[in-house]
Design an enzyme around this catalytic site. Structure first.
Site, short mmCIF file in Angstrom:
data_model
loop_
_atom_site.label_atom_id
_atom_site.label_comp_id
_atom_site.label_asym_id
_atom_site.label_seq_id
_atom_site.Cartn_x
_atom_site.Cartn_y
_atom_site.Cartn_z
N LYS A 201 17.24 -39.84 88.66
CA LYS A 201 17.40 -40.56 89.93
C LYS A 201 16.40 -39.95 90.92
O LYS A 201 16.28 -38.73 91.02
CB LYS A 201 18.83 -40.36 90.45
CG LYS A 201 19.10 -40.98 91.79
CD LYS A 201 19.48 -42.43 91.64
CE LYS A 201 19.77 -43.07 92.98
NZ LYS A 201 19.95 -44.53 92.82
N HIS A 208 14.00 -28.85 99.95
CA HIS A 208 13.77 -28.01 98.78
C HIS A 208 14.33 -26.63 99.10
O HIS A 208 13.78 -25.92 99.95
CB HIS A 208 12.27 -27.95 98.48
CG HIS A 208 11.93 -27.08 97.32
ND1 HIS A 208 10.76 -26.39 97.22
CD2 HIS A 208 12.62 -26.82 96.19
CE1 HIS A 208 10.74 -25.73 96.07
NE2 HIS A 208 11.85 -25.97 95.43
N HIS A 235 2.52 -30.04 97.15
CA HIS A 235 3.31 -29.12 96.32
C HIS A 235 3.02 -27.65 96.59
O HIS A 235 3.41 -26.79 95.83
CB HIS A 235 3.15 -29.44 94.83
CG HIS A 235 3.59 -30.85 94.51
ND1 HIS A 235 4.91 -31.22 94.53
CD2 HIS A 235 2.88 -31.95 94.20
CE1 HIS A 235 4.99 -32.51 94.24
NE2 HIS A 235 3.78 -32.99 94.05
N ARG A 291 9.65 -15.64 87.71
CA ARG A 291 8.67 -14.67 88.22
C ARG A 291 9.03 -14.29 89.65
O ARG A 291 9.90 -14.92 90.26
CB ARG A 291 7.29 -15.33 88.23
CG ARG A 291 7.29 -16.59 89.11
CD ARG A 291 5.93 -17.13 89.45
NE ARG A 291 6.02 -18.14 90.50
CZ ARG A 291 6.29 -19.42 90.33
NH1 ARG A 291 6.51 -19.88 89.11
NH2 ARG A 291 6.37 -20.25 91.36
C1 MV4 Z 1 12.16 -34.68 92.47
C2 MV4 Z 1 12.00 -35.34 93.71
C3 MV4 Z 1 12.88 -36.37 94.00
N1 MV4 Z 1 13.82 -36.72 93.12
N2 MV4 Z 1 13.13 -35.07 91.62
C4 MV4 Z 1 8.23 -32.02 92.74
C5 MV4 Z 1 7.90 -30.73 92.10
C6 MV4 Z 1 8.93 -30.50 91.08
N3 MV4 Z 1 9.32 -29.14 91.13
C7 MV4 Z 1 10.03 -31.42 91.38
N4 MV4 Z 1 9.57 -32.29 92.43
C8 MV4 Z 1 10.35 -33.29 92.92
N5 MV4 Z 1 11.36 -33.68 92.10
C9 MV4 Z 1 13.92 -36.07 91.95
N6 MV4 Z 1 14.86 -36.45 91.07
C10 MV4 Z 1 10.98 -34.92 94.57
C11 MV4 Z 1 10.14 -33.88 94.18
C12 MV4 Z 1 9.15 -33.47 95.12
C13 MV4 Z 1 9.14 -32.17 95.66
C14 MV4 Z 1 10.09 -31.22 95.33
C15 MV4 Z 1 10.07 -29.96 95.86
C16 MV4 Z 1 9.10 -29.63 96.78
C17 MV4 Z 1 8.16 -30.53 97.13
C18 MV4 Z 1 8.16 -31.82 96.59
C19 MV4 Z 1 7.19 -32.74 96.98
C20 MV4 Z 1 7.20 -34.00 96.44
C21 MV4 Z 1 8.17 -34.36 95.50
#
Ligand code: MV4
Length: 451
Positions: A201, A208, A235, A291
């Site tokens: 989803k 975050h 990111h 890490r």
């Molecule tokens: C997601 C999300 C929205 N919904 N998963 C981006 C990096 C990876 N670690 C996971 N990420 C994301 N996963 C779901 N189901 C949005 C992101 C995401 C994001 C997450 C953490 C920090 C920055 C981000 C930037 C864009 C998208």
């Protein structure tokens, strides 16, 4: 305890590890590429070894050169820092074959968390809440469509071998799904040599938030609260803080205990970070980093615990020096990652620092390997240093941060300092009202004025 630690990294983290070694009375070996001969860690270490040319593949990722450097100097342990070989289970195995300790988790745990599907399966088994989605990989668009029918659109297709945001595709409706699955598979195959993808989803406006843990490999583990890393661009987190402006102590202890219990269950050894998305009061696991992280100082500032020292101690076989009851969260800390980049275009700006003045005073910490006259090489990341500020509460922390940023002078190159001068004065930031998309939207709508 170890006699001599080889630091398989560069920049501010090499210096950070060196400081921990000095406090513990452990001898140090700095390794460096030819581009880093003038590094501060090379000057301050007891010994140094040049491991190759500027290209990381031939130096900081060159396992035979690192093993040779250990054998020449008699190092009995390697600290990998972050990036480079820090989450390379093969490197941990090779070190073990040479009877050299890897300061990090067991290779099996690095491998487990490196596969995002296995990591999620493990998280679910251990009672960690996850984003609704497929149980394992999805073979084709038809299977994706079946899962999307259960969880609803929008959905996100992610690569099993991905992480850090690489190889993700959003599908907002059934008609986007075939394309999203196929391009995610093709891109995953090209980037990682593995086309396995899974579906989740898609959360539209999450924060975050990550939980810091440390375990001793014998079933003892504690959590050290959270870091809010929502302020990011492409990111890359630019600002991290602890505590998160949106958590109270009950919510912190609830998710912290879930994570600490999971780490006790798998007898996790070393420091780790369990990453979550947080939306509407709910935590959703996304991945685990095995890490030390760039943003670890904010946790150190509010807990008083030196994470690198703890990391070295548990790698040497010592039990944890603290129990959960010993850990208290004191005040508020913010870290600003200051890059050698143009503050509006983010174009990298390597070159010589002609003047360098770092701020000081109560609650102010600068983790940087830069110095006046130092030349930032063009080959690596553009981190100049981290400014970490602590206060008794968030208001005091931001007040102090505003003053500390204004005191920071880096001449001769472009830096992102003006971005932080802008952010610390922004009402949304002051109110703690930001999600993972806030910064990119703010930059698009022209929030930052030229100096
Ligand atoms: C997601 C999300 C929205 N919904 N998963 C981006 C990096 C990876 N670690 C996971 N990420 C994301 N996963 C779901 N189901 C949005 C992101 C995401 C994001 C997450 C953490 C920090 C920055 C981000 C930037 C864009 C998208």
């Amino acid at each position: 305890m170890f006699d001599k630690i080889l630091i398989a990294n560069r920049g501010e983290i090499a210096l950070r590890i060196l400081r921990a070694c000095k406090e513990l009375g452990i001898a140090t070996v700095a390794v460096h590429s030819t581009a880093d001969a003038n590094a501060m860690s090379v000057r301050l270490a007891d010994e140094s070894v040049c491991i190759g040319p500027p290209l990381v593949r031939e130096s900081y990722l060159n396992i035979p050169a690192l093993i040779a450097a250990c054998e020449i100097t008699g190092a009995d342990a390697v600290h990998p820092g972050y990036g480079f070989l820090s989450e390379n289970a093969n490197f941990a195995d090779v070190l073990a074959e040479h009877r050299i300790a890897f300061i990090g988790p067991k290779a099996e745990h690095i491998r487990l968390m490196g596969d995002k599907i296995e990591a999620k399966r493990t998280a679910l088994r251990l009672g960690i809440p996850c984003v609704p989605g497929s149980e394992g990989g999805i073979a084709d668009p038809a299977e994706a469509l079946r899962v999307a029918g259960e969880i609803g659109f929008p959905v996100l297709i992610k690569a099993a071998a991905g992480g850090g945001g690489r190889g993700m595709k959003i599908a907002r409706s059934a008609k986007d799904l075939t394309y999203a699955v196929q391009t995610a598979q093709t891109e995953a195959k090209a980037a990682f040599g593995d086309d396995t993808v899974y579906i989740e989803k898609y959360l539209e406006k999450p924060r975050h938030i990550e939980i810091q843990v440390i375990g001793d490999g014998r079933g003892n583990a504690v959590h050290l609260g959270e870091r809010d890393c929502s302020l990011q661009r492409r990111h890359q987190t630019v600002w991290e803080e602890s505590p998160s402006p949106v958590l109270d102590s009950a919510a912190r202890n609830r998710i912290g205990e879930i994570v600490a219990n999971a780490m006790r269950e798998i007898a996790y050894e070393g420091v780790g970070t369990v990453e979550f998305l947080y939306e509407n009061g709910q935590f959703y696991f996304i991945e685990m980093n095995t890490r030390i992280q760039v943003e670890h100082p904010v946790t150190e500032m509010i807990t008083g615990i030196d994470l690198v020292i703890e990391q070295i101690r548990v790698a040497a076989g010592s039990p944890l020096s603290v129990t959960q009851e010993d850990i208290h969260f004191n005040g508020h800390a913010v870290e600003c990652r200051i890059n050698a980049e143009h503050p509006q275009t983010f174009r990298p700006s390597p070159g010589q620092i002609s003047y360098f003045h770092t701020p000081g005073g109560l609650g102010v910490r600068v983790d940087s390997a830069a110095y006046q006259g130092y030349t930032i090489p063009p080959h690596y990341d553009s981190l100049v240093g981290k400014l970490i500020v602590h206060g008794r509460n968030r208001t005091e922390c931001l007040m102090r941060l505003r003053r500390a940023i204004d005191e920071f002078v880096v001449d001769g190159i472009d830096t992102t300092l003006p971005l932080f001068r802008n952010l610390v004065r922004n009402p949304d930031i002051q109110d703690g009202m930001y999600d993972i998309h806030w910064l990119e939207n703010h930059l698009k709508t022209g929030g930052i004025e030229p100096e």
